[in-house]
Motif scaffolding. Structure first.
Motif, mmCIF file in Angstrom:
data_model
loop_
_atom_site.group_PDB
_atom_site.id
_atom_site.type_symbol
_atom_site.label_atom_id
_atom_site.label_comp_id
_atom_site.label_asym_id
_atom_site.label_seq_id
_atom_site.Cartn_x
_atom_site.Cartn_y
_atom_site.Cartn_z
ATOM 1 N N GLY A 49 34.619 43.807 25.774
ATOM 2 C CA GLY A 49 33.587 43.020 26.444
ATOM 3 C C GLY A 49 32.224 43.088 25.791
ATOM 4 O O GLY A 49 31.250 42.576 26.344
ATOM 5 N N ASN A 50 32.133 43.696 24.615
ATOM 6 C CA ASN A 50 30.856 43.790 23.913
ATOM 7 C C ASN A 50 30.626 42.563 23.039
ATOM 8 O O ASN A 50 31.576 41.998 22.475
ATOM 9 N N GLU A 51 29.360 42.178 22.910
ATOM 10 C CA GLU A 51 29.036 41.002 22.108
ATOM 11 C C GLU A 51 29.342 41.249 20.634
ATOM 12 O O GLU A 51 29.033 42.303 20.075
ATOM 13 N N ILE A 52 29.958 40.250 20.005
ATOM 14 C CA ILE A 52 30.222 40.313 18.566
ATOM 15 C C ILE A 52 28.976 39.816 17.847
ATOM 16 O O ILE A 52 28.534 38.684 18.078
ATOM 17 N N PRO A 53 28.326 40.635 17.028
ATOM 18 C CA PRO A 53 27.090 40.228 16.344
ATOM 19 C C PRO A 53 27.272 38.935 15.569
ATOM 20 O O PRO A 53 28.306 38.709 14.931
ATOM 21 N N GLY A 54 26.253 38.079 15.652
ATOM 22 C CA GLY A 54 26.267 36.838 14.893
ATOM 23 C C GLY A 54 27.021 35.694 15.541
ATOM 24 O O GLY A 54 27.151 34.623 14.922
ATOM 25 N N THR A 55 27.499 35.873 16.769
ATOM 26 C CA THR A 55 28.280 34.813 17.413
ATOM 27 C C THR A 55 27.492 34.085 18.503
ATOM 28 O O THR A 55 28.026 33.197 19.170
ATOM 29 N N ARG A 56 26.237 34.450 18.736
ATOM 30 C CA ARG A 56 25.453 33.814 19.795
ATOM 31 C C ARG A 56 25.086 32.378 19.384
ATOM 32 O O ARG A 56 24.648 32.128 18.262
ATOM 33 N N TYR A 57 25.246 31.443 20.298
ATOM 34 C CA TYR A 57 24.901 30.055 20.022
ATOM 35 C C TYR A 57 24.540 29.345 21.326
ATOM 36 O O TYR A 57 24.884 29.808 22.420
ATOM 37 N N GLU A 75 30.558 35.348 21.663
ATOM 38 C CA GLU A 75 31.926 35.857 21.724
ATOM 39 C C GLU A 75 31.896 37.366 21.957
ATOM 40 O O GLU A 75 30.954 38.051 21.563
ATOM 41 N N THR A 76 32.915 37.867 22.618
ATOM 42 C CA THR A 76 33.003 39.300 22.908
ATOM 43 C C THR A 76 34.295 39.879 22.344
ATOM 44 O O THR A 76 35.288 39.163 22.154
ATOM 45 N N ASP A 77 34.274 41.199 22.118
ATOM 46 C CA ASP A 77 35.476 41.872 21.637
ATOM 47 C C ASP A 77 36.338 42.297 22.821
ATOM 48 O O ASP A 77 36.064 41.944 23.974
ATOM 49 N N ALA A 78 37.376 43.074 22.557
ATOM 50 C CA ALA A 78 38.320 43.468 23.604
ATOM 51 C C ALA A 78 37.662 44.320 24.681
ATOM 52 O O ALA A 78 38.130 44.349 25.827
#
Length: 392
Positions: A273-281, A268-271
């Motif tokens: 476009g940066n990756e939100i830590p801990g959301t990679r799957y 998931e990314t924030d507004a």
């Protein structure tokens, strides 16, 4: 828990390490040993084999090539030290066999076994304030496969392969939460080779091949389908040309590319476009859906999609089909594994017997489990020459 953490680290030993500053997003699979080149000839040619000329190790790369073999039958054995810079009990063994069926020399039967020994590991458990030794684990992985190939025309052949895969990474751990993973897979491959023909001041021969390998159900290490790992389903495609300079000297050049047909990890990314830590799957998709979606699911868009393709180039000089000098280069994006290396090798053939070796020189700052490693292979061809010999 201590035991599971210790053995679980093997998953990271088997896959490749990455440069953290590049923000890598590698495509992860189970049974990563199936991606390691098992033989010395291919290891000297930049880890390729879909479109190189037929040899006894074609079972791993493209079993459709066997229909163009110059010998009626053959056996090959190879040994590959793994992580030889830090240990001496991790290695890969491969044995292959092929033969033509019938006197018409249109169909082939071939088989191989591929064994990856991951060494011995001391198991420990924290009891109170003490670490207690609870035994020894001997994790290992292996595959057994069988192929049937058919020459559909004088210049084109295809093959289908069935494979059994077993991955026992949690060996000697019986706590009900982990287990050996078993599955079946299928390969579909094709090979094209023109007859020897005149070209300018010399003769030549064109080659091309493909192999879609390891199509099959996921590996279940925990008796939980949601946590199952994809097989390393892979598309391998290449083309090459043999420059036949005279009756004794030939130079073969080949190009090849690979693409894992497995979903790319997403996040998931924030507004901004940066990756939100801990959301990679890793997306949980079916085998067929995952294969097709792998061509357009990279979070980075088209640029990251292109980086999921590896490529390799090689050249092989042969003198009178007795002495072989080989070299190659393999490239993988730093975002996807950063395997970049030069490979060198040579081969000798005496009557029906052949000896090959190769050496890998890393070209990136990322550690490579095969760097500065010598690989050896032995081949024995028997049963007499086929009609393919006369085109050489």
């Amino acid at each position: 828990m201590m035991k599971k953490i210790s053995i679980g680290c093997l998953l990271f030993v088997s896959v490749f390490t990455f440069a953290q500053e590049e923000q890598p997003n590698p495509v992860l699979t189970g049974a990563p040993f199936l991606r390691v080149s098992p033989d010395a000839r291919a290891g000297a040619l930049g880890d390729m084999g879909a479109a190189t000329s037929a040899d006894a190790f074609s079972q791993y790369w493209n079993p459709a090539k066997y229909a163009f073999s110059k010998s009626y039958s053959g056996i090959a054995v190879s040994y590959t030290p793994y992580m030889s810079g830090i240990t001496d009990d991790v290695f890969l063994l491969n044995a292959s066999y092929y033969t033509f069926l019938g006197s018409e020399e249109r169909s082939t039967l071939s088989a191989s076994i591929y064994y990856f020994n991951i060494g011995e590991i001391d198991l420990t458990e924290l009891i109170g304030n003490q670490i207690v030794n609870t035994g020894i684990a001997k994790p290992n992985e292996f595959s057994i496969d069988l192929s049937y190939g058919l020459k559909l025309s004088d210049t084109y052949s295809m093959a289908v392969t069935g494979r059994f895969v077993r991955s026992d990474l949690f060996n000697n751990i019986d706590d009900g939460t982990v287990q050996p993973a078993n599955t079946f897979a299928v390969d579909v491959s094709g090979f094209y080779q023109t007859p020897r023909h005149s070209w300018n001041s010399f003769e030549g021969r064109a080659r091309a091949g493909f192999n879609i390998s390891n199509i099959g159900p996921k590996l279940d290490y925990s008796n939980n389908e949601d946590n199952a790992a994809y097989l390393p389903t892979n598309l391998r495609i290449g083309a090459g040309y043999d420059f036949i300079l005279d009756d004794y000297n030939t130079v073969a050049v080949t190009l090849e590319t690979n693409k894992l047909l497995v979903p790319t990890p997403t996040y998931e990314t924030d507004a901004d476009g940066n990756e939100i830590p801990g959301t990679r799957y890793i997306p949980n998709k079916g085998v067929v859906e995952g294969m097709f979606s792998s061509f357009g699911d990279a979070p980075g868009g088209f640029g990251e999609e292109i980086k999921e393709f590896t490529w390799a180039a090689s050249a092989e000089y042969s003198y009178n089909d007795v002495l072989f000098i080989r070299g190659g280069y393999f490239h993988e994006s730093p975002l996807k594994g950063d395997r970049q290396h030069i490979t060198l090798g040579a081969g000798l053939k005496y009557n029906a017997f052949g000896l090959d070796f190769s050496y890998l020189i890393p070209m990136s700052d990322t550690n490579n489990a095969l760097e500065n490693t010598l690989r050896f292979a032995l081949t024995w061809e028997f049963g007499g020459d086929t009609d393919n010999t006369y085109d050489y």
